[in-house]
Design an enzyme around this catalytic site. Structure first.
Site, PDB file in Angstrom:
ATOM      1  N   THR A  41      53.770  86.355  51.522  1.00  0.00           N
ATOM      2  CA  THR A  41      54.214  84.904  51.881  1.00  0.00           C
ATOM      3  C   THR A  41      55.817  85.113  51.883  1.00  0.00           C
ATOM      4  O   THR A  41      56.416  86.350  51.271  1.00  0.00           O
ATOM      5  CB  THR A  41      54.138  83.949  50.461  1.00  0.00           C
ATOM      6  N   ARG A  44      57.723  77.911  53.512  1.00  0.00           N
ATOM      7  CA  ARG A  44      56.440  78.148  53.156  1.00  0.00           C
ATOM      8  C   ARG A  44      55.665  78.873  54.434  1.00  0.00           C
ATOM      9  O   ARG A  44      55.471  78.463  55.464  1.00  0.00           O
ATOM     10  CB  ARG A  44      55.572  76.957  53.013  1.00  0.00           C
ATOM     11  N   ASP A  58      49.271  93.727  49.409  1.00  0.00           N
ATOM     12  CA  ASP A  58      49.630  92.030  49.595  1.00  0.00           C
ATOM     13  C   ASP A  58      50.773  91.845  48.452  1.00  0.00           C
ATOM     14  O   ASP A  58      50.606  91.724  47.225  1.00  0.00           O
ATOM     15  CB  ASP A  58      48.517  91.069  49.032  1.00  0.00           C
ATOM     16  N   GLU A  85      51.472  80.175  71.809  1.00  0.00           N
ATOM     17  CA  GLU A  85      50.532  81.381  71.432  1.00  0.00           C
ATOM     18  C   GLU A  85      50.803  82.511  72.254  1.00  0.00           C
ATOM     19  O   GLU A  85      51.350  82.310  73.455  1.00  0.00           O
ATOM     20  CB  GLU A  85      48.935  80.704  72.040  1.00  0.00           C
ATOM     21  N   LYS A 127      57.803  82.455  47.958  1.00  0.00           N
ATOM     22  CA  LYS A 127      57.711  82.889  46.385  1.00  0.00           C
ATOM     23  C   LYS A 127      59.205  83.480  46.219  1.00  0.00           C
ATOM     24  O   LYS A 127      59.986  82.956  46.364  1.00  0.00           O
ATOM     25  CB  LYS A 127      56.472  83.716  46.250  1.00  0.00           C
ATOM     26  N   TYR A 149      54.418  74.597  71.712  1.00  0.00           N
ATOM     27  CA  TYR A 149      53.123  75.498  71.704  1.00  0.00           C
ATOM     28  C   TYR A 149      53.690  77.162  72.281  1.00  0.00           C
ATOM     29  O   TYR A 149      54.315  77.013  73.202  1.00  0.00           O
ATOM     30  CB  TYR A 149      51.964  75.147  72.508  1.00  0.00           C
TER      31      TYR A 149
HETATM   32  C1  LIG Z   1      50.355  83.290  46.769  1.00  0.00           C
HETATM   33  C2  LIG Z   1      49.407  84.302  47.085  1.00  0.00           C
HETATM   34  C3  LIG Z   1      48.504  84.265  48.419  1.00  0.00           C
HETATM   35  C4  LIG Z   1      48.387  83.167  49.352  1.00  0.00           C
HETATM   36  O1  LIG Z   1      49.586  82.485  49.849  1.00  0.00           O
HETATM   37  P1  LIG Z   1      49.410  81.089  50.641  1.00  0.00           P
HETATM   38  O2  LIG Z   1      50.575  80.938  51.401  1.00  0.00           O
HETATM   39  O3  LIG Z   1      49.256  80.004  49.623  1.00  0.00           O
HETATM   40  O4  LIG Z   1      48.245  81.020  51.531  1.00  0.00           O
HETATM   41  C5  LIG Z   1      48.015  85.600  48.856  1.00  0.00           C
HETATM   42  N1  LIG Z   1      47.983  86.552  48.064  1.00  0.00           N
HETATM   43  C6  LIG Z   1      48.819  86.655  47.087  1.00  0.00           C
HETATM   44  C7  LIG Z   1      48.820  88.027  46.121  1.00  0.00           C
HETATM   45  C8  LIG Z   1      49.356  85.505  46.435  1.00  0.00           C
HETATM   46  O5  LIG Z   1      50.075  85.609  45.302  1.00  0.00           O
END
Ligand SMILES: *Cc1c(COP(=O)(O)O)cnc(C)c1O
Length: 488
Positions: free
Chosen positions: A280, A289, A251, A76, A283, A74
Site C-alpha cells: 500500500t 491511499r 506483501d 486505461e 501506511k 480515463y
Molecule cells: C492493509 C493491507 C492490505 C490491504 O490494503 P488496502 O489498501 O486496504 O486494500 C493488504 N495486505 C496487507 C499485508 C495489509 O496490511
C-alpha cells in the site's frame, strides 16, 4: 523541505491554511455538510491518540495533489499505450510515480496503478498465474495466446487456473486476509494452506514453513504481514520458494516505509529477494491511499496487464499523489522518520513490559506491538472500546491460537507511524504505554443478562476516561498535527 514532510515549514503554513480555507469555502457553497464534516475530521484527528498501526498522516502536498482534474481523466492501458486519447499528462505523473518507486526501492520494475493494497495483490496473483501457468499451458495446447484455444482446451485451462496452490501466513499469526484466508477471494481462487508461528515463542519458524512448502508444493509462497511484530528474513523465504519451485510474493503493505527508509536492509529488505513485491502507499510509507506493485523484469509484462485484467481505469489524481509522496520518501528526512518509527516502537514495547504487560513474541523489532490483553481480564473488543472511551484509538486483533476468535479477540495492535509523524519520541511513547496500562487496569469485564462473563461489555473506574483524555491532550498539544494549518 522541512525535517518532517507532514509538518509544513513555517513559511508555507499560511499558504497551506489559505489553500484549505478556500477549498472548503468552494465545497461549502454546494454541500456545506461535507465541508463541515471535513473540518470536523481534522479536529477529531488532531484530538485523538492515533495508534492504529496501518494509519498515518500524509503531507499537505500529497493531500492537495489528490484534489485536481486528474480525477476526470480515463487512462486505461499503460504509459504511452492508452486506450483513451489525451493521456500525455497522466503519462507524465504515472511515469514519475513508477520512476520514484524504482529508485526508492531499487526495483527493476514498478506499476503505480493499483487502487489499494488488495488490488495490488490481485494484480500480483493474476500476473503470477499468467507468467507461470498460462505460458507453459498454451505451449501444451499448441496455442500462442488464449484466443487460439478451442472451447474445450480453454475450459481445461480455466479449471487448472482455479486449482493452483498458495501458501501464506495465517490471519491469527499476523497474515492478511488476502494471503489465502478462506472468506477472501485469495482463499477461494487458490487452493490454499497457511503457515503459522511457533506456539512457544510466537516467532516465524522457517523450518516449519519449509516443511509445509515441501509437502504442499505451492505455486505462490506469500510472505508479509499486518500484525506480526517482528522482521522477516526474506532471503530464507526465497530459498524455501526456490526449493519447491514457487514464486515468492512479498506483501510489504505495513512496513514499506521501513524498507524505503532503509531500516530494513540486507535480508530484511524483500525487494531483491521477491519475484513480486506489493504494497500500500498510505501506511508507514505516508502517501495517498493506494497500492504499488514492484517486480523483477521477467514479470513486468504480466504486471502491466493489471488494468484491465483486475483493475478499472487508473486513479490518475492518486498516481500523481504517489509521485509526490515517493519523492518525499527519497529525501534524507524520510530515513530519519523511518528510524524513529522503529525506535519509538521499541520505547512503546519497553513501556508495556516494564509495567508487567505481555506482548506477543515478547517485544517488537518493527513498527508495531501486539498487546495480549487477557492478562487484564479483558477481550480485545473490551480493551479497544474502553481505550476509545478514553480517546486512545487502537484496533483489536487476534493473537496466535486466540481463544476468543477473530471477532472478540485477545489482543490490541498498536503502531507508531502516525504519532511519530506528529513528532512523538521516546518519552511520549513511554507515557502512552503508561496511560494504556492505567485504562486497562481500571476496566473490568461486564456480565451478560444471564449473569455469565461478557466478551463485549465492560465497566471503567470513575474518572479514568477523563483523566486519560486530559493526559493525552497534553501530549497532543505539544505535537500538533499540521502545525500552523488554521481554518476560520
Ligand atoms: C492493509 C493491507 C492490505 C490491504 O490494503 P488496502 O489498501 O486496504 O486494500 C493488504 N495486505 C496487507 C499485508 C495489509 O496490511
Amino acid at each position: 523541505m522541512s525535517d518532517n514532510a507532514a509538518v509544513p515549514p513555517a513559511d508555507s503554513a499560511a499558504l497551506v491554511s489559505s489553500a484549505y480555507q478556500q477549498a472548503l469555502e468552494v465545497i461549502a457553497a454546494v454541500e456545506p455538510r461535507v465541508a463541515d464534516a471535513t473540518r470536523q475530521e481534522l479536529a477529531d484527528q488532531r484530538a485523538s491518540l492515533k495508534l492504529i498501526a496501518s494509519e498515518n498522516y500524509a503531507s499537505p502536498a500529497v493531500l492537495l495533489t489528490m484534489g485536481t482534474w486528474f480525477s476526470d481523466k480515463y487512462a486505461e492501458g499503460t504509459v504511452g499505450h492508452r486506450f483513451y486519447a489525451g493521456c500525455q499528462n497522466v503519462d507524465t505523473v504515472e511515469a514519475l510515480a513508477a520512476e520514484h518507486a524504482r529508485e526508492l526501492f531499487g526495483a527493476p520494475y514498478a506499476y503505480a496503478q493499483p487502487h489499494s493494497g488488495i488490488d495490488a495483490n490481485l494484480v500480483a496473483f493474476w500476473s503470477i498465474l499468467a507468467h507461470r501457468v498460462e505460458g507453459p499451458w498454451l505451449e501444451k495446447y499448441g496455442a500462442k495466446n488464449v484466443n487460439d484455444l478451442s472451447e474445450a482446451d480453454w475450459e481445461a485451462l480455466r479449471h487448472e487456473l482455479g486449482n493452483q496452490r498458495l501458501l501464506g501466513m495465517s490471519l491469527d499469526a499476523g497474515g492478511h486476509l488476502t494471503h489465502g484466508f478462506r472468506p477472501n477471494i485469495s482463499g477461494k481462487m487458490f487452493h490454499q494452506q497457511q503457515y503459522g508461528t511457533d506456539p512457544e515463542t510466537g516467532l516465524l519458524d522457517y523450518d516449519a514453513v519449509r516443511a509445509k512448502a515441501k509437502e504442499f508444493k505451492p505455486l505462490v509462497l506469500v510472505a508479509g504481514y499486518s500484525a506480526y511484530p517482528r522482521r522477516v528474513n526474506f532471503a530464507k523465504m526465497r530459498e524455501i520458494a526456490d526449493e519447491v519451485g514457487a514464486t515468492l510474493m512479498v506483501d510489504m503493505a505495513h512496513f514499506a516505509g521501513l524498507v524505503a527508509g532503509k531500516v530494513f536492509t540486507g535480508e530484511e529488505n524483500p525487494v531483491p529477494y521477491a519475484h513480486i513485491t506489493t504494497t500500500t502507499t498510505h501506511k508507514s510509507l505516508r502517501g495517498p491511499r493506494g497500492g504499488l506493485v514492484l517486480a523483477q523484469e521477467e514479470y513486468a509484462s504480466s504486471v502491466d496487464r493489471g488494468c484491465p485484467m483486475v483493475l478499472g481505469g487508473p486513479l490518475s489524481h492518486v498516481m500523481a499523489a504517489k509521485a509526490v509522496a515517493l519523492a518525499e520518501a527519497r529525501q534524507p528526512a524520510f530515513a530519519d522518520y523511518a528510524q524513529r518509527v522503529a525506535d519509538n516502537a521499541q520505547s512503546l514495547a519497553d513501556g508495556f513490559l516494564k509495567r508487567g504487560a505481555r506482548l506477543v513474541t515478547g517485544g517488537t523489532d518493527n513498527h508495531l506491538v501486539l498487546l495480549d490483553v487477557s492478562g487484564f481480564g479483558l477481550t480485545g473488543r473490551q480493551a479497544e472500546s474502553a481505550l476509545l472511551d478514553a480517546g486512545v484509538v487502537t484496533n483489536r486483533n487476534s493473537i496466535p491460537s486466540d481463544p476468543n476468535g477473530a471477532w472478540y479477540t485477545s489482543g490490541i495492535r498498536l503502531g507508531t507511524p502516525a504519532l511519530t509523524t506528529r513528532g512523538f519520541g521516546h518519552d511520549e511513547f513511554d507515557r502512552v504505554a503508561e496511560l494504556i496500562v492505567e485504562v486497562l487496569n481500571g476496566t473490568e469485564a461486564g456480565t451478560t443478562k444471564a449473569g455469565t462473563p461478557s466478551k463485549a461489555s465492560y465497566a471503567m473506574a470513575d474518572g479514568i476516561a477523563d483523566r486519560t483524555r486530559a493526559a493525552s491532550a497534553e501530549l497532543l498539544d505539544k505535537h500538533p498535527l499540521y502545525p500552523g494549518l488554521e481554518l476560520v
